[in-house]
Motif scaffolding. Structure first.
Motif, mmCIF file in Angstrom:
data_model
loop_
_atom_site.group_PDB
_atom_site.id
_atom_site.type_symbol
_atom_site.label_atom_id
_atom_site.label_comp_id
_atom_site.label_asym_id
_atom_site.label_seq_id
_atom_site.Cartn_x
_atom_site.Cartn_y
_atom_site.Cartn_z
ATOM 1 N N PHE A 1 0.849 -1.186 0.000
ATOM 2 C CA PHE A 1 0.000 0.000 0.000
ATOM 3 C C PHE A 1 0.882 1.233 0.000
ATOM 4 N N ASN B 1 -8.432 3.078 3.660
ATOM 5 C CA ASN B 1 -8.151 1.707 3.228
ATOM 6 C C ASN B 1 -7.716 0.792 4.378
ATOM 7 N N ALA B 2 -7.921 1.236 5.603
ATOM 8 C CA ALA B 2 -7.465 0.459 6.760
ATOM 9 C C ALA B 2 -8.141 -0.909 6.847
ATOM 10 N N ALA C 1 -6.624 -3.200 4.229
ATOM 11 C CA ALA C 1 -5.259 -3.557 4.623
ATOM 12 C C ALA C 1 -5.277 -4.556 5.777
ATOM 13 N N ILE D 1 4.866 2.582 1.878
ATOM 14 C CA ILE D 1 3.905 3.500 2.484
ATOM 15 C C ILE D 1 4.450 4.927 2.437
ATOM 16 N N ALA E 1 0.465 7.828 5.990
ATOM 17 C CA ALA E 1 -0.161 7.007 7.019
ATOM 18 C C ALA E 1 -0.783 7.915 8.069
ATOM 19 N N THR F 1 -0.563 4.173 0.652
ATOM 20 C CA THR F 1 -1.165 4.867 1.781
ATOM 21 C C THR F 1 -1.762 3.828 2.708
ATOM 22 N N LEU F 2 -1.735 4.136 3.973
ATOM 23 C CA LEU F 2 -2.396 3.302 4.970
ATOM 24 C C LEU F 2 -3.106 4.271 5.906
ATOM 25 N N ALA G 1 -3.182 3.429 10.539
ATOM 26 C CA ALA G 1 -2.067 2.538 10.220
ATOM 27 C C ALA G 1 -1.529 1.886 11.485
#
Length: 92
Positions: A4, A11-12, A15, A35, A38, A6-7, A42
């Motif tokens: 990912f 999108n948590a 993920a 990443i 975040a 981005t976290l 995250a």
């Protein structure tokens, strides 16, 4: 597991689910080098992954954790729980 860039809260959940599936399949090292962005979500995801791994009798190693994410883990006081892998310890 796919990486990912981005976290974040957006999108948590995805993920978290992918990471839990990877842990169930035996993955013990997560490379976080991709990443770029975040947030506190995250940290929650990483903690959930670590708890799942420990419940399965193992511990995860996180490699290439971005400085911004390390800052968040330190801020929340969980940096000791989310230890970098031994290969990354020389960066400290």
């Amino acid at each position: 597991m796919e990486s990912f860039e981005t976290l974040t809260v957006e999108n948590a959940t995805a993920a978290l689910e992918r990471g839990l599936a990877a842990i169930k399949d035996g993955q013990t090292v997560f490379d976080l080098g991709c990443i770029q962005s975040a947030d506190s979500s995250a940290v929650a995801v990483l903690l959930a992954w670590q708890r799942a791994a420990r419940k399965n009798g193992t511990t995860l190693a996180f490699t290439n954790m971005p400085v911004s994410l390390k800052g968040l883990t330190s801020l929340y006081g969980v940096d000791d729980f989310l230890v970098d892998s031994p290969a990354d310890l020389h960066h400290h």
